[in-house]
Design an enzyme around this catalytic site. Structure first.
Site, PDB file in Angstrom:
ATOM      1  N   ARG A  58     -51.326   2.086 -60.115  1.00 27.73           N
ATOM      2  CA  ARG A  58     -52.169   3.257 -59.903  1.00 27.73           C
ATOM      3  C   ARG A  58     -53.134   3.115 -58.738  1.00 27.73           C
ATOM      4  NH1 ARG A  58     -50.443   3.255 -64.840  1.00 27.73           N
ATOM      5  NH2 ARG A  58     -50.877   1.065 -64.616  1.00 27.73           N
ATOM      6  N   THR A  59     -53.841   1.991 -58.698  1.00 24.73           N
ATOM      7  CA  THR A  59     -54.917   1.879 -57.707  1.00 24.73           C
ATOM      8  C   THR A  59     -54.342   1.905 -56.288  1.00 24.73           C
ATOM      9  OG1 THR A  59     -56.174   0.614 -59.317  1.00 24.73           O
ATOM     10  CG2 THR A  59     -56.964   0.558 -57.046  1.00 24.73           C
ATOM     11  N   LYS A  87     -49.716 -18.753 -46.483  1.00 29.83           N
ATOM     12  CA  LYS A  87     -49.684 -19.908 -45.563  1.00 29.83           C
ATOM     13  C   LYS A  87     -51.034 -20.610 -45.519  1.00 29.83           C
ATOM     14  CE  LYS A  87     -46.495 -17.543 -42.382  1.00 29.83           C
ATOM     15  NZ  LYS A  87     -46.444 -16.886 -41.063  1.00 29.83           N
ATOM     16  N   ARG A 108     -57.734  -5.748 -53.209  1.00 32.08           N
ATOM     17  CA  ARG A 108     -57.727  -6.264 -54.589  1.00 32.08           C
ATOM     18  C   ARG A 108     -57.436  -7.753 -54.509  1.00 32.08           C
ATOM     19  NH1 ARG A 108     -54.797  -3.749 -59.821  1.00 32.08           N
ATOM     20  NH2 ARG A 108     -56.670  -2.459 -59.642  1.00 32.08           N
ATOM     21  N   HIS A 136     -64.764  -3.087 -60.546  1.00 33.93           N
ATOM     22  CA  HIS A 136     -63.698  -2.163 -60.127  1.00 33.93           C
ATOM     23  C   HIS A 136     -64.362  -0.795 -59.943  1.00 33.93           C
ATOM     24  CE1 HIS A 136     -59.865  -0.425 -59.535  1.00 33.93           C
ATOM     25  NE2 HIS A 136     -59.229  -0.813 -60.619  1.00 33.93           N
TER      26      HIS A 136
HETATM   27  C1  NCD Z   1     -57.138  -2.065 -64.369  1.00 29.55           C
HETATM   28  C2  NCD Z   1     -57.438  -3.234 -63.472  1.00 29.55           C
HETATM   29  O1  NCD Z   1     -56.653  -3.560 -62.587  1.00 29.55           O
HETATM   30  O2  NCD Z   1     -58.517  -3.786 -63.661  1.00 29.55           O
HETATM   31  N1  NCD Z   1     -56.098  -1.274 -63.901  1.00 29.55           N
HETATM   32  C3  NCD Z   1     -56.390  -0.253 -63.033  1.00 29.55           C
HETATM   33  O3  NCD Z   1     -56.819  -0.476 -61.923  1.00 29.55           O
HETATM   34  N2  NCD Z   1     -56.224   0.994 -63.472  1.00 29.55           N
HETATM   35  C4  NCD Z   1     -57.033  -2.396 -65.799  1.00 29.55           C
HETATM   36  C5  NCD Z   1     -56.134  -3.508 -66.246  1.00 29.55           C
HETATM   37  O4  NCD Z   1     -55.425  -4.126 -65.459  1.00 29.55           O
HETATM   38  O5  NCD Z   1     -56.123  -3.765 -67.446  1.00 29.55           O
END
Ligand code: NCD
Length: 309
Positions: A58-59, A87, A108, A136
């Site tokens: 999703r993100t 590397k 991320r 997040h």
């Molecule tokens: C979450 C995350 O990556 O922290 N997912 C997201 O971004 N919607 C939640 C999760 O991984 O449980």
């Protein structure tokens, strides 16, 4: 130009209420424009780089779709093992490189604090798409937007955060973001997965009402919003401990019989076992609408930090 121009998005508690209102207002405008079939060119000529060193559906897709929907372009590293990080390249060197190619960067990373470190390395705006068990913030903004859309306002609500409150960055961020509003919290978790004490202490110092419980059933009875989370398997050192806790909370349709009318059920997704499929057609089951709301929120954020909104 707004106060968010050229700013990084690193933590949910960096936003004032007026900034949150601005982000939501712009998100709503973009959402309406897309619904009306308008083609937007707000980010025309701009390039977004997404660097995802942890799994995501999703993100990453919603950030990339957001950039494309605004008429911009995307270059992307979908996994650390396909980049020079494999590397041994430092995050600093990666950022100094990517800033030569992209106007805005979404990261991320498995380490807490990685987004702040990345932001310090580059003059480009960096958006934190999750730093390990840390924060997040863009998820929290879409969560806030979802509660507002589902309930009209967050003010006066009892919000339960349930599941892996120890490792879950979505609940760390959301608790901090909602603490500026008139919200009462219930933190429902197994004893081993409680909300970190520093976060609880910070919220209490701000006068926020918090009840901690191990009983999901008790929490359901009092909640207006029930925010379920996945037990964060990747953060456990001991696989046996994960196995012991993984099915601690499984929300089923029959458990909602005692809930308040209009309960809103949320989940950042992905779900594993925390919400049974029979909850999906419950009127208040908002988790797929919640995921969809990420698009407009991320459009607003990209346009704001690049000064294009
Ligand atoms: C979450 C995350 O990556 O922290 N997912 C997201 O971004 N919607 C939640 C999760 O991984 O449980």
């Amino acid at each position: 130009m707004s106060k968010l121009t050229h700013k990084d998005v690193l933590r949910a508690d960096q936003f004032s209420k007026s900034e949150i209102a601005l982000i939501v207002e712009i998100a709503r405008e973009y959402e309406q424009a897309l619904a009306a079939g308008r083609v937007l060119e707000v980010m025309k000529g701009q390039v977004l780089s997404t660097l995802f060193y942890e799994p995501s559906t999703r993100t990453r897709l919603s950030f990339e779709a957001a950039m494309l929907r605004l008429g911009g372009s995307v270059i992307s590293v979908a996994e650390a093992k396909s980049s020079s990080a494999a590397k041994g390249e430092s995050l600093y060197d990666t950022m100094k490189t990517v800033e030569g190619y992209a106007d805005v960067i979404v990261l991320r990373h498995p380490q807490i604090g990685a987004a702040a470190e990345a932001a310090a390395a580059t003059y480009r705006p960096v958006l934190n798409a999750g730093d390990g068990a840390g924060q997040h913030p863009t998820q929290s903004l879409l969560d806030y937007y979802t509660i507002e859309k589902e309930r009209g306002t967050v003010e006066g609500l009892i919000v339960t955060l349930a599941g892996d409150l120890k490792h879950g960055r979505t609940v760390h961020s959301l608790a901090e973001l909602l603490s500026s509003y008139d919200v009462r919290f219930v933190f429902a978790s197994p004893a081993a997965l409680r909300m970190p004490v520093d976060i609880v202490a910070r919220l209490k110092a701000r006068g926020v009402s918090i009840t901690e419980t191990e009983s999901l059933a008790d929490a359901i009875r009092t909640s207006d919003v029930l925010y379920m989370t996945r037990i964060q398997r990747e953060r456990f050192e001991d696989p046996a401990e994960y196995d012991r806790l993984k099915d601690a909370y499984v929300l089923t349709r029959s458990m909602l019989a005692g809930a308040k009318d209009g309960l809103t059920v949320m989940h950042p997704l992905p779900r594993v076992n925390e919400i049974a499929i029979d909850v999906d057609d419950y009127a208040g089951a908002a988790y797929f609408r919640q995921a969809a709301n990420g698009l407009a929120i991320r459009m607003a954020l990209l346009a704001l930090v690049t000064g294009r909104a």
